[in-house]
Scaffold this motif. Sequence first.
Motif, mmCIF file in Angstrom:
data_model
loop_
_atom_site.group_PDB
_atom_site.id
_atom_site.type_symbol
_atom_site.label_atom_id
_atom_site.label_comp_id
_atom_site.label_asym_id
_atom_site.label_seq_id
_atom_site.Cartn_x
_atom_site.Cartn_y
_atom_site.Cartn_z
ATOM 1 N N THR A 17 15.062 60.597 30.941
ATOM 2 C CA THR A 17 14.205 60.343 29.992
ATOM 3 C C THR A 17 14.371 60.358 28.449
ATOM 4 O OG1 THR A 17 12.489 61.407 31.696
ATOM 5 C CG2 THR A 17 11.456 61.157 29.268
ATOM 6 N N LEU A 18 14.283 59.291 27.861
ATOM 7 C CA LEU A 18 14.435 58.922 26.277
ATOM 8 C C LEU A 18 13.341 58.399 25.675
ATOM 9 C CD1 LEU A 18 18.110 57.582 26.802
ATOM 10 C CD2 LEU A 18 17.499 59.693 26.271
ATOM 11 N N ASP A 20 11.678 55.552 23.204
ATOM 12 C CA ASP A 20 12.064 54.150 23.168
ATOM 13 C C ASP A 20 11.698 53.869 21.586
ATOM 14 O OD1 ASP A 20 9.353 53.807 22.474
ATOM 15 O OD2 ASP A 20 8.815 52.537 24.364
ATOM 16 N N GLN A 25 7.945 57.961 25.545
ATOM 17 C CA GLN A 25 8.802 58.643 26.449
ATOM 18 C C GLN A 25 9.079 57.472 27.684
ATOM 19 O OE1 GLN A 25 11.124 61.614 26.162
ATOM 20 N NE2 GLN A 25 10.287 60.985 24.133
ATOM 21 N N VAL A 26 10.334 57.217 27.993
ATOM 22 C CA VAL A 26 10.389 56.241 29.250
ATOM 23 C C VAL A 26 11.524 57.061 30.026
ATOM 24 C CG1 VAL A 26 11.638 53.885 29.811
ATOM 25 C CG2 VAL A 26 10.385 54.350 27.591
ATOM 26 N N LEU A 71 17.223 47.669 30.307
ATOM 27 C CA LEU A 71 16.943 48.665 29.081
ATOM 28 C C LEU A 71 18.443 48.976 28.362
ATOM 29 C CD1 LEU A 71 15.516 51.525 31.867
ATOM 30 C CD2 LEU A 71 14.263 50.199 30.190
ATOM 31 N N ILE A 73 20.688 51.180 25.844
ATOM 32 C CA ILE A 73 20.675 52.397 25.362
ATOM 33 C C ILE A 73 21.708 52.641 24.228
ATOM 34 C CG2 ILE A 73 20.847 54.927 25.957
ATOM 35 C CD1 ILE A 73 19.997 54.233 28.755
ATOM 36 N N THR A 78 15.072 56.041 16.673
ATOM 37 C CA THR A 78 13.909 55.304 16.941
ATOM 38 C C THR A 78 13.733 54.375 16.068
ATOM 39 O OG1 THR A 78 12.415 57.022 16.604
ATOM 40 C CG2 THR A 78 13.015 56.766 18.893
ATOM 41 N N PRO A 93 12.862 47.091 26.407
ATOM 42 C CA PRO A 93 12.993 48.586 25.781
ATOM 43 C C PRO A 93 14.472 48.568 25.234
ATOM 44 C CG PRO A 93 11.815 48.695 27.596
ATOM 45 C CD PRO A 93 12.768 47.314 27.828
ATOM 46 N N LEU A 95 16.255 52.167 24.081
ATOM 47 C CA LEU A 95 16.195 53.643 24.166
ATOM 48 C C LEU A 95 17.071 54.614 23.242
ATOM 49 C CD1 LEU A 95 15.777 53.901 28.035
ATOM 50 C CD2 LEU A 95 13.986 53.591 26.258
ATOM 51 N N SER A 96 16.712 55.610 22.635
ATOM 52 C CA SER A 96 17.605 56.459 21.874
ATOM 53 C C SER A 96 18.145 57.625 22.562
ATOM 54 C CB SER A 96 16.617 57.086 20.715
ATOM 55 O OG SER A 96 17.582 57.718 19.881
ATOM 56 N N ASP A 97 19.342 57.742 22.570
ATOM 57 C CA ASP A 97 19.918 58.898 23.083
ATOM 58 C C ASP A 97 20.866 59.369 22.282
ATOM 59 O OD1 ASP A 97 21.284 60.680 25.147
ATOM 60 O OD2 ASP A 97 22.855 59.157 25.632
#
Length: 159
Positions: A17-18, A20, A25-26, A71, A73, A78, A93, A95-97
């Motif tokens: 779960t990260l 976007d 939360q995605v 997706l 990543i 963000t 999307p 996503l930020s990790d």
Amino acid sequence: MPTSTRLEAGDATPAFTLADQDGAQVSLADYAGTKVIVYFYPAASTPGCTKEACDFRDNINSLKSAGYQVLGISKDGTDTLKRFRKEQGLNFPLLSDADLTVHKAYGAYGEKSLYGKTVTGTIRSTFVLDETGRIVLPLYNVRATGHVAMLRKRLGLDA
């Protein structure tokens, strides 16, 4: 730092779960029952990452018509992702990790060669997931240029 363990076809997909680009939360679980392409890229707005993202953007309709969601990543925050998505007109999307937890779970972070030097960083990688959450196609050290065309060919999507 050694490279993380690499995933193989048939492996269960590490859950995540990260946030976007908008801070929502995605979860990978949001895509249960759907085929998903998850790709890891080093940094938004760099030439190779822009080329790769725009390649996915330009092919999103054919990927979606074949049942795939995309997706992207990266370790970018963000705000950076939101700006990148808007500037490039991206239609999937990002996503930020930032803490690299998901990168490491997928084996997409570790030692790599960059201009003949060994460095530690994001390993440009793509994973095709089936509807049951299994990895169908793990691809490490992919090239940004021509990546989506190669992926489409490997998935049998070229007519």
